[in-house]
Structures are given as C-alpha cells and as structure tokens.
Scaffold this motif. Structure first.
Motif, PDB file in Angstrom:
ATOM      1  N   ARG A   1      54.411  41.911  21.854  1.00 59.61           N
ATOM      2  CA  ARG A   1      53.395  42.868  22.301  1.00 59.61           C
ATOM      3  C   ARG A   1      53.215  42.808  23.814  1.00 59.61           C
ATOM      4  NH1 ARG A   1      52.173  47.741  22.006  1.00 59.61           N
ATOM      5  NH2 ARG A   1      49.944  48.280  22.075  1.00 59.61           N
ATOM      6  N   VAL A   2      53.247  41.615  24.401  1.00 56.49           N
ATOM      7  CA  VAL A   2      53.165  41.499  25.862  1.00 56.49           C
ATOM      8  C   VAL A   2      54.324  42.241  26.502  1.00 56.49           C
ATOM      9  CG1 VAL A   2      53.350  39.905  27.806  1.00 56.49           C
ATOM     10  CG2 VAL A   2      51.867  39.334  25.884  1.00 56.49           C
ATOM     11  N   GLU A   3      55.529  42.053  25.974  1.00 54.87           N
ATOM     12  CA  GLU A   3      56.708  42.727  26.535  1.00 54.87           C
ATOM     13  C   GLU A   3      56.599  44.242  26.396  1.00 54.87           C
ATOM     14  OE1 GLU A   3      59.843  40.838  24.406  1.00 54.87           O
ATOM     15  OE2 GLU A   3      59.877  39.054  25.715  1.00 54.87           O
ATOM     16  N   GLU A   4      56.051  44.721  25.272  1.00 56.89           N
ATOM     17  CA  GLU A   4      55.879  46.163  25.081  1.00 56.89           C
ATOM     18  C   GLU A   4      54.891  46.738  26.086  1.00 56.89           C
ATOM     19  OE1 GLU A   4      56.656  46.363  20.220  1.00 56.89           O
ATOM     20  OE2 GLU A   4      54.614  46.396  21.044  1.00 56.89           O
ATOM     21  N   LEU A   5      53.781  46.047  26.287  1.00 57.03           N
ATOM     22  CA  LEU A   5      52.759  46.547  27.211  1.00 57.03           C
ATOM     23  C   LEU A   5      53.260  46.545  28.654  1.00 57.03           C
ATOM     24  CD1 LEU A   5      49.572  44.860  25.696  1.00 57.03           C
ATOM     25  CD2 LEU A   5      50.260  47.266  25.525  1.00 57.03           C
ATOM     26  N   ILE A   6      54.047  45.524  29.012  1.00 57.89           N
ATOM     27  CA  ILE A   6      54.625  45.493  30.363  1.00 57.89           C
ATOM     28  C   ILE A   6      55.609  46.635  30.532  1.00 57.89           C
ATOM     29  CG2 ILE A   6      56.111  44.187  31.922  1.00 57.89           C
ATOM     30  CD1 ILE A   6      54.885  41.634  30.786  1.00 57.89           C
ATOM     31  N   ALA A   7      56.493  46.834  29.548  1.00 56.87           N
ATOM     32  CA  ALA A   7      57.516  47.877  29.644  1.00 56.87           C
ATOM     33  C   ALA A   7      56.910  49.273  29.730  1.00 56.87           C
ATOM     34  CB  ALA A   7      58.467  47.785  28.449  1.00 56.87           C
ATOM     35  N   SER A   8      55.767  49.488  29.064  1.00 53.60           N
ATOM     36  CA  SER A   8      55.121  50.804  29.080  1.00 53.60           C
ATOM     37  C   SER A   8      54.367  51.057  30.373  1.00 53.60           C
ATOM     38  CB  SER A   8      54.157  50.933  27.897  1.00 53.60           C
ATOM     39  OG  SER A   8      53.034  50.100  28.085  1.00 53.60           O
ATOM     40  N   GLY A   9      54.154  49.976  31.165  1.00 58.02           N
ATOM     41  CA  GLY A   9      53.396  50.122  32.400  1.00 58.02           C
ATOM     42  C   GLY A   9      51.907  49.914  32.225  1.00 58.02           C
ATOM     43  N   VAL A  10      51.446  49.692  31.011  1.00 62.79           N
ATOM     44  CA  VAL A  10      50.025  49.480  30.762  1.00 62.79           C
ATOM     45  C   VAL A  10      49.556  48.160  31.357  1.00 62.79           C
ATOM     46  CG1 VAL A  10      48.350  48.987  28.942  1.00 62.79           C
ATOM     47  CG2 VAL A  10      49.883  50.921  28.705  1.00 62.79           C
ATOM     48  N   LEU A  11      50.388  47.127  31.233  1.00 63.52           N
ATOM     49  CA  LEU A  11      50.003  45.777  31.639  1.00 63.52           C
ATOM     50  C   LEU A  11      50.825  45.331  32.843  1.00 63.52           C
ATOM     51  CD1 LEU A  11      48.478  43.074  30.954  1.00 63.52           C
ATOM     52  CD2 LEU A  11      50.474  42.490  29.531  1.00 63.52           C
ATOM     53  N   PHE A  12      50.137  44.779  33.841  1.00 65.84           N
ATOM     54  CA  PHE A  12      50.827  44.160  34.968  1.00 65.84           C
ATOM     55  C   PHE A  12      50.049  42.906  35.359  1.00 65.84           C
ATOM     56  CE2 PHE A  12      47.689  46.945  36.891  1.00 65.84           C
ATOM     57  CZ  PHE A  12      47.205  46.230  37.979  1.00 65.84           C
ATOM     58  N   PHE A  13      50.642  42.107  36.227  1.00 68.31           N
ATOM     59  CA  PHE A  13      50.017  40.850  36.634  1.00 68.31           C
ATOM     60  C   PHE A  13      49.849  40.820  38.145  1.00 68.31           C
ATOM     61  CE2 PHE A  13      52.060  40.095  32.606  1.00 68.31           C
ATOM     62  CZ  PHE A  13      51.105  39.385  31.904  1.00 68.31           C
ATOM     63  N   ASP A  14      48.691  40.337  38.581  1.00 70.57           N
ATOM     64  CA  ASP A  14      48.414  40.205  40.004  1.00 70.57           C
ATOM     65  C   ASP A  14      47.788  38.831  40.223  1.00 70.57           C
ATOM     66  OD1 ASP A  14      48.232  40.778  42.684  1.00 70.57           O
ATOM     67  OD2 ASP A  14      47.141  42.659  42.425  1.00 70.57           O
ATOM     68  N   LEU A  15      47.523  38.509  41.478  1.00 72.88           N
ATOM     69  CA  LEU A  15      46.957  37.214  41.815  1.00 72.88           C
ATOM     70  C   LEU A  15      45.578  37.361  42.416  1.00 72.88           C
ATOM     71  CD1 LEU A  15      49.992  36.424  41.485  1.00 72.88           C
ATOM     72  CD2 LEU A  15      49.650  34.789  43.332  1.00 72.88           C
ATOM     73  N   ASP A  16      44.640  36.556  41.941  1.00 69.34           N
ATOM     74  CA  ASP A  16      43.391  36.326  42.649  1.00 69.34           C
ATOM     75  C   ASP A  16      43.647  35.164  43.595  1.00 69.34           C
ATOM     76  OD1 ASP A  16      41.948  38.305  41.447  1.00 69.34           O
ATOM     77  OD2 ASP A  16      40.816  37.006  40.093  1.00 69.34           O
ATOM     78  N   LEU A  17      43.436  35.382  44.890  1.00 70.44           N
ATOM     79  CA  LEU A  17      43.790  34.384  45.891  1.00 70.44           C
ATOM     80  C   LEU A  17      42.641  34.172  46.869  1.00 70.44           C
ATOM     81  CD1 LEU A  17      46.071  32.621  47.230  1.00 70.44           C
ATOM     82  CD2 LEU A  17      46.568  34.623  48.643  1.00 70.44           C
ATOM     83  N   ALA A  18      42.320  32.918  47.125  1.00 68.68           N
ATOM     84  CA  ALA A  18      41.340  32.591  48.166  1.00 68.68           C
ATOM     85  C   ALA A  18      42.035  32.786  49.510  1.00 68.68           C
ATOM     86  CB  ALA A  18      40.854  31.151  48.008  1.00 68.68           C
ATOM     87  N   SER A  19      41.906  33.996  50.046  1.00 65.53           N
ATOM     88  CA  SER A  19      42.694  34.363  51.224  1.00 65.53           C
ATOM     89  C   SER A  19      42.366  33.527  52.444  1.00 65.53           C
ATOM     90  CB  SER A  19      42.511  35.851  51.539  1.00 65.53           C
ATOM     91  OG  SER A  19      41.140  36.178  51.637  1.00 65.53           O
ATOM     92  N   ASP A  20      41.145  32.941  52.496  1.00 66.37           N
ATOM     93  CA  ASP A  20      40.822  32.127  53.656  1.00 66.37           C
ATOM     94  C   ASP A  20      41.689  30.873  53.706  1.00 66.37           C
ATOM     95  OD1 ASP A  20      39.634  31.066  51.424  1.00 66.37           O
ATOM     96  OD2 ASP A  20      37.712  30.652  52.373  1.00 66.37           O
ATOM     97  N   ALA A  21      42.189  30.422  52.562  1.00 66.45           N
ATOM     98  CA  ALA A  21      43.111  29.284  52.553  1.00 66.45           C
ATOM     99  C   ALA A  21      44.420  29.645  53.237  1.00 66.45           C
ATOM    100  CB  ALA A  21      43.369  28.825  51.115  1.00 66.45           C
ATOM    101  N   PHE A  22      44.719  30.940  53.325  1.00 66.07           N
ATOM    102  CA  PHE A  22      45.923  31.428  54.000  1.00 66.07           C
ATOM    103  C   PHE A  22      45.631  31.847  55.433  1.00 66.07           C
ATOM    104  CE2 PHE A  22      48.249  31.239  50.176  1.00 66.07           C
ATOM    105  CZ  PHE A  22      49.581  31.504  50.465  1.00 66.07           C
TER     106      PHE A  22
END
Length: 328
Positions: free
Chosen positions: A216-237
């Motif tokens: 199901r994860v692979e199906e949702l990614i392939a359809s474009g419904v699901l993607f992954f991003d990062l929450d990042l403490a940008s001040d550390a960068f």
C-alpha cells in the motif's frame, strides 16, 4: 533547538535523507562509509533532539482537497497561546509566529474534497484574543514534494548518484487519479509520525500484514498521493533568518515568477493564492543581511512583481508535524 551542535557526519546523513528519506541504514552505511550501527545511532540522536524527522505527507492537490494559508493577528502577549492551540490540531502544519510575535501563520488542510473550506477555519473567531484573520486558498503549489536541503551539499557527486539510483522513482506528471480509502488513514498517520517507520511497525499500527503495508505504501507513492519530506531544525544548519513573502504579481507573469522562485533552494514553499496578494513564499537565509541582499537583488529581476510584504519568522511552533520544543 539552537543549542544542538551537529558535525560533518550528521550533515551528510541529513543530506542523504533529503535524497532518499526512507533509505535503510545499511544502504546509508554503504554510501557514506561509517558502520550501520554508527549511522543508526547518529540518526536516533538527531531525531530525539528534534533536529531532523522524516515525515510522510499527502499531496492535497492530487486528492482534490484544499489547503489554506491563514494570517491571524493577535492581541499583544496572546499569540503564543493561540499558536500552540492551533498547532495541536491534526489538520495544521507550519504554525509560526511572525512579525514581531504578534501574528501567526499556519497552513490548514481540508481533508474533505466535497468541502472547500475546512471546519477548523470556521472555528477561529475574532474577538479579544484574535483581532484579525485573513485566509488564502492555495490555488497552485509551485514547490511540492521533497524540499531542497539547506546550503551546499555535503555529499559528493558519486554519493548522490548512488542514493538516487536506489531511491524510488518519482511519480509521473500525470498519474492515474489518486484515491485514498478510509482504511488508509492509520497508515498515513503512522508515516506522519515517523516517515522512516519500518513495514513491521506500520503493520502493527494498521493491523495489516507486513506485505500489505509495504504494497500500500508503494501504491500511494506511485500514484503521487504520498511523498516524504524532512522536518529540520534549520538553525542547526546556520539558517538564522526566515521570512514569509506576500507578493502581488501581474497575472500574466504569475506562473513564471512562481516557477522561478520554486527552482531556488532558498524557497522551500511557493504557492499562488486567493486574497489581497496572489503569491506567497517562504524564504530562508543565513542571516538578516543575506535576506536584505536577496530582497534587493534577486527579487528585483522578477518581471511582473509589483509588491512584497515581508513577515519575518520569529519562532516555529510546528513544522510539517513536529512540535517545536517550548522556548524558555
């Protein structure tokens, strides 16, 4: 968050996750060099200290749902309390205190394709605490999917190629119509909590078989419904200056300006909106001097841009899904 110190290996791990957010630790070890145990230990420390978190996200536009940007102006001293309450709602993201701490910016997601205006928006009433509210429907997102890592890459070209080769193919531009069943919501929530959760962990959260969760994860990614991003403490960068830009652009130039901004790593978020302005963007810079130079340099070359209102971000209360630690 500002007291957290990261070193070169931490940066390399974070940049690798921008390329392939769900890359297994053994794969990261093959590409980056240190042992799998070292990579895993470093990532868990970064996760526990709220420096980085992989977050599963839904593409509202592909689902036929609506997102709204809101600006909430509060009475002096009340904005932090209002922002914290808003951030606790599951349909909000990117809750920020801006403009000297008297204004709140937030995205609100409407999870009902039949209802254009989210219920939460109607529950925010103007009174003694909230003195004004403006809501902007996001008509088009120019920057979607995985955002760009801040600053120059800490990975070599060869390492990038190795990670890209192993990463999943991106969804096509025009995929089949995406659908999301009610039974998918426990999976979606589990991936929002931890985008790197194993399929065994996802199976436990959904009460599915592990192979069903994987498929199901692979199906949702392939359809474009699901993607992954990062929450990042940008001040550390070393990112110390961030601002929201509310812009007016001539309609004939709106698409061109939006695409030009979205192509720059300094702009992780760019959207065309309804309302008194028609384009909103998030700009990240190392410091205020860099912010000034960008506004008076790069931005002046954009044809059709007639007005910019700059709202400095004072404090993050919530990112995609990560609640920022309370400031003392």
């Amino acid at each position: 968050m500002g007291s957290v110190v990261i070193d070169g290996l931490d940066r390399r791990i974070i940049h690798a996750l921008y390329v392939d957010p769900r890359a297994p630790f053994n794969r990261l070890s093959e590409v980056l060099g240190p042992s799998e145990q070292t990579i895993a230990r470093r990532y868990r420390r970064l996760f526990d200290q709220h420096v980085v978190r992989v977050v599963g996200q839904l593409d509202s536009q592909r689902l036929g749902q609506y997102d709204w940007a809101v600006r909430i102006r509060c009475a002096p001293g009340s904005a932090p309390t209002v922002a914290t309450k808003l951030a606790q709602h599951p349909d909000t993201s990117w809750v920020q205190l801006t403009s000297g701490g008297t204004e709140i910016f937030s995205l609100i997601h409407s999870r009902d394709g039949e209802q254009r205006t989210p219920l939460l928006l109607s529950q925010i009433s103007v009174g003694r605490t909230v003195v004004d509210l403006e809501a902007y429907c996001l008509l088009h997102l120019f920057a979607t999917g995985l955002s760009a890592p801040p600053g120059p890459s800490d990975l070599s070209g060869g390492e990038m190629t190795q990670l890209l080769t192993a990463a999943r193919d991106r969804p096509s531009v025009d995929p089949p119509k995406a659908t999301l069943a009610d039974s998918d919501w426990p999976l979606v929530q589990a991936l929002a909590d931890d985008g790197r959760a194993s399929y065994r962990q996802l199976a436990a959260r959904t009460h599915w078989h592990e192979t069903t969760a994987r498929r199901r994860v692979e199906e949702l990614i392939a359809s474009g419904v699901l993607f992954f991003d990062l929450d990042l403490a940008s001040d550390a960068f070393g990112i110390r200056s961030q601002a929201l830009l509310w812009m007016s652009v001539a309609p004939t130039n709106l698409g061109e300006v939006g695409q030009a901004l979205a192509a720059r790593p300094e702009f992780p978020f760019v959207a065309a909106t309804t309302g008194s302005t028609n384009l909103v963007a998030a700009l990240v810079c190392p410091d205020d001097r860099s912010l000034y130079e960008y506004l008076t340099g790069e931005m002046t070359a954009l044809e059709g841009l007639t007005h910019i209102e700059t709202a400095p971000v004072m404090q993050f209360v919530k990112m995609h899904a990560t609640m920022a630690p309370r400031q003392a």
